[in-house]
Design a protein around this motif. Structure first.
Motif, mmCIF file in Angstrom:
data_model
loop_
_atom_site.group_PDB
_atom_site.id
_atom_site.type_symbol
_atom_site.label_atom_id
_atom_site.label_comp_id
_atom_site.label_asym_id
_atom_site.label_seq_id
_atom_site.Cartn_x
_atom_site.Cartn_y
_atom_site.Cartn_z
ATOM 1 N N LEU A 1 0.850 -1.130 -0.010
ATOM 2 C CA LEU A 1 -0.047 -0.100 0.042
ATOM 3 C C LEU A 1 0.871 1.311 -0.108
ATOM 4 O O LEU A 1 0.637 2.150 -0.438
ATOM 5 C CB LEU A 1 -0.941 -0.165 1.195
ATOM 6 C CG LEU A 1 -2.114 -0.972 1.244
ATOM 7 C CD1 LEU A 1 -2.818 -1.179 2.422
ATOM 8 C CD2 LEU A 1 -3.003 -0.698 0.028
ATOM 9 N N SER A 2 1.910 1.090 0.778
ATOM 10 C CA SER A 2 2.760 2.425 0.877
ATOM 11 C C SER A 2 3.327 2.972 -0.558
ATOM 12 O O SER A 2 3.863 4.092 -0.680
ATOM 13 C CB SER A 2 4.019 2.148 1.703
ATOM 14 O OG SER A 2 3.672 2.066 3.013
ATOM 15 N N GLY A 3 3.513 2.047 -1.545
ATOM 16 C CA GLY A 3 4.098 2.187 -2.720
ATOM 17 C C GLY A 3 2.767 2.543 -3.652
ATOM 18 O O GLY A 3 3.105 3.109 -4.907
ATOM 19 N N GLY A 4 1.734 2.843 -3.346
ATOM 20 C CA GLY A 4 0.491 3.220 -4.091
ATOM 21 C C GLY A 4 0.393 4.767 -3.927
ATOM 22 O O GLY A 4 0.879 5.526 -3.204
ATOM 23 N N PRO A 5 -0.785 5.107 -4.765
ATOM 24 C CA PRO A 5 -1.127 6.540 -4.707
ATOM 25 C C PRO A 5 -1.788 7.138 -3.410
ATOM 26 O O PRO A 5 -1.912 6.186 -2.638
ATOM 27 C CB PRO A 5 -2.068 6.799 -5.905
ATOM 28 C CG PRO A 5 -2.547 5.510 -5.905
ATOM 29 C CD PRO A 5 -1.507 4.487 -5.516
ATOM 30 N N ALA A 6 -1.735 8.524 -2.970
ATOM 31 C CA ALA A 6 -2.440 8.850 -1.847
ATOM 32 C C ALA A 6 -3.906 8.650 -1.912
ATOM 33 O O ALA A 6 -4.291 8.693 -3.275
ATOM 34 C CB ALA A 6 -2.037 10.384 -1.452
ATOM 35 N N PRO A 7 -4.558 8.259 -1.260
ATOM 36 C CA PRO A 7 -4.430 8.052 0.368
ATOM 37 C C PRO A 7 -4.016 6.535 0.881
ATOM 38 O O PRO A 7 -3.639 6.231 1.755
ATOM 39 C CB PRO A 7 -5.648 8.285 0.937
ATOM 40 C CG PRO A 7 -6.675 7.685 -0.035
ATOM 41 C CD PRO A 7 -6.070 8.008 -1.519
ATOM 42 N N LEU A 8 -3.756 5.728 -0.288
ATOM 43 C CA LEU A 8 -3.432 4.353 0.169
ATOM 44 C C LEU A 8 -2.067 4.395 0.572
ATOM 45 O O LEU A 8 -1.627 3.437 1.569
ATOM 46 C CB LEU A 8 -3.448 3.519 -1.041
ATOM 47 C CG LEU A 8 -4.735 3.137 -1.470
ATOM 48 C CD1 LEU A 8 -4.614 2.292 -3.158
ATOM 49 C CD2 LEU A 8 -5.561 2.403 -0.789
ATOM 50 N N ARG A 9 -0.924 5.400 0.228
ATOM 51 C CA ARG A 9 0.261 5.474 0.735
ATOM 52 C C ARG A 9 0.247 5.755 2.038
ATOM 53 O O ARG A 9 0.771 5.149 3.142
ATOM 54 C CB ARG A 9 0.864 6.483 -0.231
ATOM 55 C CG ARG A 9 2.290 6.847 0.220
ATOM 56 C CD ARG A 9 2.959 7.705 -0.612
ATOM 57 N NE ARG A 9 2.565 7.887 -1.613
ATOM 58 C CZ ARG A 9 1.897 9.101 -2.283
ATOM 59 N NH1 ARG A 9 2.234 10.318 -1.791
ATOM 60 N NH2 ARG A 9 1.334 9.036 -3.558
#
Length: 130
Positions: A83-91
């Protein structure tokens, strides 16, 4: 084609025999796809687990994320990193899950989900922790 080395962004290996895991991996990949750093998702059956240094017994109980450098993280930490590698807000969600005060709770929740995935939407008897 068998995956023998992780892609640069890493790969999250899921159990393709479990409908819950398959659906979750597809959702995660779809949500993180716009980000260049998001880990890809692949079924364990398409990977050479020995070449990737993934314990196949543990991988049946806990999802592994093989980083681009070949190191492996498991379970809640793997989900948080993907998830941290995804776009905000998933990051932000991923970073929150992986934060030191939160990760112990996230690991307990992950363990409960893993133990009960056969009861969750898409789950079946083949999803029982092996």
């Amino acid at each position: 084609m068998t995956l023998t080395a992780p892609p640069p962004q890493g790969v999250l290996l899921y159990d393709p025999d479990c409908g819950f895991c398959t659906r979750t991996a597809r959702i995660l990949q779809r949500l993180t796809a716009p980000a260049q750093a998001a880990a890809t998702a692949a079924p364990m059956t398409d990977a050479d687990l020995d070449a990737l240094a993934v314990d196949p017994v543990r991988a049946r109980r806990e999802i592994p994320l093989v980083r681009g450098d070949g190191t492996v993280v498991w379970g809640a930490r793997a989900i948080a990193e993907a998830l941290s590698g995804g776009p905000a807000p998933l990051r932000w969600v991923g970073r929150g899950i992986g934060a030191p005060p939160v990760i112990p709770v996230a690991e307990r929740i992950y363990a409960w989900v893993a133990d009960n995935r056969y009861r969750l939407p898409g789950g079946s008897e083949s999803c029982r922790t092996r």
